[in-house]
Motif scaffolding. Structure first.
Motif, PDB file in Angstrom:
ATOM      1  N   ASP A   1       1.158  -1.176  -0.303  1.00 25.41           N
ATOM      2  CA  ASP A   1      -0.069  -0.025   0.112  1.00 25.41           C
ATOM      3  C   ASP A   1       0.552   1.225   0.542  1.00 25.41           C
ATOM      4  O   ASP A   1       0.591   2.425  -0.698  1.00 25.41           O
ATOM      5  N   ALA A   2       2.147   1.566   0.537  1.00 22.42           N
ATOM      6  CA  ALA A   2       2.976   2.029   0.854  1.00 22.42           C
ATOM      7  C   ALA A   2       3.250   2.778  -0.458  1.00 22.42           C
ATOM      8  O   ALA A   2       4.060   3.964  -1.050  1.00 22.42           O
ATOM      9  N   LEU A   3       3.876   0.868  -0.674  1.00 21.80           N
ATOM     10  CA  LEU A   3       4.702   1.884  -2.436  1.00 21.80           C
ATOM     11  C   LEU A   3       3.763   2.460  -3.408  1.00 21.80           C
ATOM     12  O   LEU A   3       4.426   3.630  -3.997  1.00 21.80           O
ATOM     13  N   VAL A   4       2.126   1.895  -3.171  1.00 22.73           N
ATOM     14  CA  VAL A   4       1.685   1.872  -4.697  1.00 22.73           C
ATOM     15  C   VAL A   4       1.181   4.004  -4.423  1.00 22.73           C
ATOM     16  O   VAL A   4       1.269   4.162  -4.790  1.00 22.73           O
ATOM     17  N   ASP A   5       0.975   3.844  -2.558  1.00 22.23           N
ATOM     18  CA  ASP A   5       0.806   6.260  -3.078  1.00 22.23           C
ATOM     19  C   ASP A   5       2.620   6.395  -2.828  1.00 22.23           C
ATOM     20  O   ASP A   5       1.999   7.022  -3.831  1.00 22.23           O
ATOM     21  N   LYS A   6       3.024   5.728  -3.042  1.00 19.85           N
ATOM     22  CA  LYS A   6       4.620   6.701  -3.343  1.00 19.85           C
ATOM     23  C   LYS A   6       4.900   6.965  -4.591  1.00 19.85           C
ATOM     24  O   LYS A   6       4.612   7.879  -5.292  1.00 19.85           O
ATOM     25  N   LEU A   7       4.696   5.974  -5.542  1.00 17.46           N
ATOM     26  CA  LEU A   7       4.530   5.257  -6.956  1.00 17.46           C
ATOM     27  C   LEU A   7       3.652   5.862  -7.298  1.00 17.46           C
ATOM     28  O   LEU A   7       3.679   6.580  -8.381  1.00 17.46           O
ATOM     29  N   ASP A   8       2.088   6.230  -7.205  1.00 20.54           N
ATOM     30  CA  ASP A   8       1.543   7.563  -7.485  1.00 20.54           C
ATOM     31  C   ASP A   8       1.752   8.849  -7.363  1.00 20.54           C
ATOM     32  O   ASP A   8       1.643   9.177  -8.808  1.00 20.54           O
ATOM     33  N   ARG A   9       2.464   9.770  -7.058  1.00 23.35           N
ATOM     34  CA  ARG A   9       2.528  10.724  -6.091  1.00 23.35           C
ATOM     35  C   ARG A   9       3.947  10.901  -7.304  1.00 23.35           C
ATOM     36  O   ARG A   9       3.414  12.069  -7.994  1.00 23.35           O
ATOM     37  N   GLN A  10       4.460  10.110  -7.189  1.00 19.89           N
ATOM     38  CA  GLN A  10       5.617  10.374  -8.275  1.00 19.89           C
ATOM     39  C   GLN A  10       5.625  10.436  -9.809  1.00 19.89           C
ATOM     40  O   GLN A  10       5.754  10.782 -10.684  1.00 19.89           O
ATOM     41  N   VAL A  11       4.644   9.248  -9.906  1.00 16.17           N
ATOM     42  CA  VAL A  11       3.867   9.075 -11.215  1.00 16.17           C
ATOM     43  C   VAL A  11       2.904  10.411 -12.197  1.00 16.17           C
ATOM     44  O   VAL A  11       3.047  10.735 -12.430  1.00 16.17           O
ATOM     45  N   ILE A  12       2.251  11.180 -11.205  1.00 11.44           N
ATOM     46  CA  ILE A  12       1.474  11.966 -11.230  1.00 11.44           C
ATOM     47  C   ILE A  12       2.650  13.470 -11.652  1.00 11.44           C
ATOM     48  O   ILE A  12       2.411  14.866 -12.103  1.00 11.44           O
ATOM     49  N   LYS A  13       3.913  13.174 -10.493  1.00 13.66           N
ATOM     50  CA  LYS A  13       4.176  14.323 -10.212  1.00 13.66           C
ATOM     51  C   LYS A  13       5.015  14.288 -12.075  1.00 13.66           C
ATOM     52  O   LYS A  13       4.934  15.430 -12.528  1.00 13.66           O
ATOM     53  N   HIS A  14       5.332  13.440 -12.602  1.00 15.11           N
ATOM     54  CA  HIS A  14       6.219  12.854 -14.177  1.00 15.11           C
ATOM     55  C   HIS A  14       4.828  13.901 -15.287  1.00 15.11           C
ATOM     56  O   HIS A  14       5.189  14.343 -15.890  1.00 15.11           O
ATOM     57  N   LYS A  15       3.902  13.727 -14.530  1.00 14.45           N
ATOM     58  CA  LYS A  15       2.649  13.559 -15.923  1.00 14.45           C
ATOM     59  C   LYS A  15       2.708  14.949 -15.782  1.00 14.45           C
ATOM     60  O   LYS A  15       2.584  15.642 -16.929  1.00 14.45           O
ATOM     61  N   ASP A  16       2.777  16.081 -14.401  1.00 15.27           N
ATOM     62  CA  ASP A  16       2.605  17.612 -14.628  1.00 15.27           C
ATOM     63  C   ASP A  16       3.604  17.648 -15.516  1.00 15.27           C
ATOM     64  O   ASP A  16       3.483  19.180 -15.750  1.00 15.27           O
ATOM     65  N   LYS A  17       4.726  17.402 -15.351  1.00 14.06           N
ATOM     66  CA  LYS A  17       5.643  17.896 -15.965  1.00 14.06           C
ATOM     67  C   LYS A  17       6.535  17.845 -17.098  1.00 14.06           C
ATOM     68  O   LYS A  17       6.004  19.033 -18.330  1.00 14.06           O
ATOM     69  N   ILE A  18       5.465  16.887 -18.332  1.00 12.63           N
ATOM     70  CA  ILE A  18       5.968  16.550 -19.689  1.00 12.63           C
ATOM     71  C   ILE A  18       4.315  17.494 -19.848  1.00 12.63           C
ATOM     72  O   ILE A  18       4.514  17.944 -20.890  1.00 12.63           O
ATOM     73  N   GLN A  19       3.172  17.173 -19.667  1.00  9.50           N
ATOM     74  CA  GLN A  19       1.925  18.460 -20.023  1.00  9.50           C
ATOM     75  C   GLN A  19       2.617  19.659 -19.468  1.00  9.50           C
ATOM     76  O   GLN A  19       1.886  20.805 -20.441  1.00  9.50           O
ATOM     77  N   GLU A  20       3.386  20.607 -19.307  1.00  6.16           N
ATOM     78  CA  GLU A  20       3.539  21.508 -19.174  1.00  6.16           C
ATOM     79  C   GLU A  20       4.491  22.242 -19.691  1.00  6.16           C
ATOM     80  O   GLU A  20       5.128  22.982 -19.835  1.00  6.16           O
ATOM     81  N   HIS A  21       5.108  21.335 -20.899  1.00  7.21           N
ATOM     82  CA  HIS A  21       5.993  21.183 -21.819  1.00  7.21           C
ATOM     83  C   HIS A  21       5.751  21.449 -22.644  1.00  7.21           C
ATOM     84  O   HIS A  21       6.840  22.284 -23.590  1.00  7.21           O
ATOM     85  N   HIS A  22       4.551  21.148 -22.630  1.00 12.68           N
ATOM     86  CA  HIS A  22       3.960  21.490 -24.198  1.00 12.68           C
ATOM     87  C   HIS A  22       3.792  23.221 -24.268  1.00 12.68           C
ATOM     88  O   HIS A  22       2.602  23.297 -25.494  1.00 12.68           O
ATOM     89  N   HIS A  23       3.611  23.415 -23.574  1.00 16.47           N
ATOM     90  CA  HIS A  23       3.035  25.348 -23.429  1.00 16.47           C
ATOM     91  C   HIS A  23       4.454  26.071 -23.558  1.00 16.47           C
ATOM     92  O   HIS A  23       3.872  27.191 -23.749  1.00 16.47           O
ATOM     93  N   ASP A  24       5.490  25.812 -23.701  1.00 18.87           N
ATOM     94  CA  ASP A  24       6.440  26.732 -23.910  1.00 18.87           C
ATOM     95  C   ASP A  24       6.769  27.215 -25.803  1.00 18.87           C
ATOM     96  O   ASP A  24       7.389  27.804 -25.134  1.00 18.87           O
TER      97      ASP A  24
END
Length: 114
Positions: A80-103
């Motif tokens: 459970d703790a592993l999936v919580d940490k992984l979920d946060r990191q995946v969302i953070k990576h997804k946000d970084k990818i989506q921010e770069h499309h508007h540069d």
């Protein structure tokens, strides 16, 4: 998506395998470009009883590899703790990818000069 679940000093039962699979569906709901997942479940032979269950995951997605690990008293709590940490990191990576499309705005011509 390739999913590999292995155990070190622990037998991976079908119940544990199904539990990991259902928990990882949450990660796939946020980011569906997952290429490969490797999960390693470990029980350490420590004298003290606390935090001897360990869960590691290596997630390979397009453009990045993510490694997460967690320790807990129980194997299910570690997952459970592993999936919580992984979920946060995946969302953070997804946000970084989506921010770069508007540069590309800085490369647009200035409306005042036209």
């Amino acid at each position: 998506m390739n999913l590999t679940i292995s155990g070190h000093h622990v037998e991976v039962t079908p119940a544990i395998r199904e539990y990991v699979h259902t928990k990882l569906e949450r990660v796939r709901r946020h980011f569906d470009q997952v290429i490969d997942i490797a999960v390693i479940l470990t029980v350490d032979k420590l004298r003290e009883k606390d935090k001897r269950h360990k869960a590691d995951i290596n997630l390979h997605i397009s453009g990045k590899d993510i490694h997460v690990e967690s320790l807990a008293h129980d194997l299910y709590a570690a997952i459970d703790a592993l999936v919580d940490k992984l979920d946060r990191q995946v969302i953070k990576h997804k946000d970084k990818i989506q921010e770069h499309h508007h540069d590309a705005i800085k490369h647009m011509p200035d409306p005042a000069s036209a």
